[in-house]
Design a protein around this motif. Structure first.
Motif, mmCIF file in Angstrom:
data_model
loop_
_atom_site.group_PDB
_atom_site.id
_atom_site.type_symbol
_atom_site.label_atom_id
_atom_site.label_comp_id
_atom_site.label_asym_id
_atom_site.label_seq_id
_atom_site.Cartn_x
_atom_site.Cartn_y
_atom_site.Cartn_z
ATOM 1 N N ARG A 43 9.488 11.403 -2.363
ATOM 2 C CA ARG A 43 9.462 10.325 -1.492
ATOM 3 C C ARG A 43 8.014 10.025 -1.309
ATOM 4 O O ARG A 43 7.456 8.835 -1.190
ATOM 5 C CB ARG A 43 9.920 11.054 -0.131
ATOM 6 N N ARG A 44 7.059 11.052 -1.363
ATOM 7 C CA ARG A 44 5.515 10.795 -1.505
ATOM 8 C C ARG A 44 5.086 9.854 -2.464
ATOM 9 O O ARG A 44 4.299 9.084 -2.364
ATOM 10 C CB ARG A 44 4.817 12.139 -1.347
ATOM 11 N N GLU A 45 5.781 10.130 -3.656
ATOM 12 C CA GLU A 45 5.303 9.203 -5.018
ATOM 13 C C GLU A 45 5.783 7.917 -4.735
ATOM 14 O O GLU A 45 5.004 6.988 -4.933
ATOM 15 C CB GLU A 45 6.049 9.820 -6.085
ATOM 16 N N CYS A 46 6.905 7.597 -3.869
ATOM 17 C CA CYS A 46 7.452 6.380 -3.557
ATOM 18 C C CYS A 46 6.283 5.543 -2.666
ATOM 19 O O CYS A 46 5.975 4.747 -2.568
ATOM 20 C CB CYS A 46 8.803 6.246 -2.919
ATOM 21 N N ILE A 47 5.949 6.545 -1.669
ATOM 22 C CA ILE A 47 4.941 5.982 -0.915
ATOM 23 C C ILE A 47 3.714 5.534 -1.248
ATOM 24 O O ILE A 47 3.236 4.619 -1.072
ATOM 25 C CB ILE A 47 4.759 7.109 0.227
ATOM 26 N N GLY A 48 3.249 6.256 -2.313
ATOM 27 C CA GLY A 48 2.125 5.967 -2.825
ATOM 28 C C GLY A 48 2.341 4.916 -3.705
ATOM 29 O O GLY A 48 1.145 3.902 -3.911
ATOM 30 N N MET A 49 3.384 4.686 -4.615
ATOM 31 C CA MET A 49 3.555 3.338 -5.252
ATOM 32 C C MET A 49 3.622 1.945 -4.250
ATOM 33 O O MET A 49 2.928 1.117 -4.649
ATOM 34 C CB MET A 49 4.828 3.499 -6.158
ATOM 35 N N LEU A 50 4.163 2.420 -3.218
ATOM 36 C CA LEU A 50 4.007 1.021 -2.139
ATOM 37 C C LEU A 50 2.585 0.892 -1.820
ATOM 38 O O LEU A 50 2.191 -0.074 -1.703
ATOM 39 C CB LEU A 50 5.098 1.322 -1.042
ATOM 40 N N ARG A 51 1.945 1.787 -1.438
ATOM 41 C CA ARG A 51 0.503 1.728 -1.372
ATOM 42 C C ARG A 51 -0.448 0.925 -2.195
ATOM 43 O O ARG A 51 -1.146 0.232 -1.824
ATOM 44 C CB ARG A 51 -0.127 2.958 -0.608
ATOM 45 N N ALA A 52 0.118 1.404 -3.483
ATOM 46 C CA ALA A 52 -0.524 0.740 -4.667
ATOM 47 C C ALA A 52 -0.380 -0.693 -4.599
ATOM 48 O O ALA A 52 -1.133 -1.413 -5.206
ATOM 49 C CB ALA A 52 -0.381 1.529 -5.766
ATOM 50 N N LYS A 53 0.758 -1.070 -4.292
ATOM 51 C CA LYS A 53 1.298 -2.541 -4.182
ATOM 52 C C LYS A 53 0.613 -3.257 -3.096
ATOM 53 O O LYS A 53 0.620 -4.481 -2.837
ATOM 54 C CB LYS A 53 2.853 -2.543 -3.998
ATOM 55 N N GLY A 54 -0.122 -2.565 -2.350
ATOM 56 C CA GLY A 54 -1.059 -3.233 -1.312
ATOM 57 C C GLY A 54 -0.463 -3.265 0.083
ATOM 58 O O GLY A 54 -0.868 -3.852 0.970
ATOM 59 N N PHE A 55 0.686 -2.606 0.323
ATOM 60 C CA PHE A 55 1.129 -2.700 1.515
ATOM 61 C C PHE A 55 0.569 -1.646 2.636
ATOM 62 O O PHE A 55 -0.218 -0.641 2.230
ATOM 63 C CB PHE A 55 2.852 -1.920 1.659
ATOM 64 N N SER A 56 0.596 -1.989 3.864
ATOM 65 C CA SER A 56 0.045 -1.304 5.025
ATOM 66 C C SER A 56 0.993 0.027 5.366
ATOM 67 O O SER A 56 1.932 -0.013 4.904
ATOM 68 C CB SER A 56 -0.106 -2.236 6.279
ATOM 69 N N THR A 57 0.324 0.897 6.033
ATOM 70 C CA THR A 57 0.882 2.155 6.437
ATOM 71 C C THR A 57 2.369 1.716 7.321
ATOM 72 O O THR A 57 3.223 2.442 7.193
ATOM 73 C CB THR A 57 0.176 3.230 7.312
ATOM 74 N N THR A 58 2.179 0.541 8.248
ATOM 75 C CA THR A 58 3.157 0.052 9.091
ATOM 76 C C THR A 58 4.257 -0.547 8.250
ATOM 77 O O THR A 58 5.507 -0.249 8.539
ATOM 78 C CB THR A 58 2.826 -0.880 10.070
#
Length: 83
Positions: A43-58
């Motif tokens: 799940r953390r890897e998925c979150i990291g991938m989304l962050r790398a795409k430029g999404f905010s934490t919200t």
């Protein structure tokens, strides 16, 4: 013939699904609330991938069905793991 275009949410869920599948999980596992150690790492890897795409934490929180503070914690843990 009209070509189907994926929505941004569908694209994100597909990317999450690819990561989950690689480790033997499903999108539902990643969006659910079970906290098995291995599942949390994926799940953390998925979150990291989304962050790398430029999404905010919200935004990531909305995608992953979590509070943004949980996302912040996951990103901090991910940063610590990667040194």
């Amino acid at each position: 013939m009209e070509q189907y275009v994926m929505t941004p949410r569908e694209k994100n869920l597909a990317a999450i699904g690819e990561i989950a599948y690689k480790y033997g999980y499903t999108v539902e596992d990643m969006l659910g609330h079970r906290r098995f150690k291995k599942m949390v790492a994926v799940r953390r890897e998925c979150i990291g991938m989304l962050r790398a795409k430029g999404f905010s934490t919200t935004e990531i929180g909305r995608i992953m069905n979590r509070d943004h503070s949980s996302i912040v914690t996951s990103l901090q843990t991910l940063a610590a793991e990667n040194g």
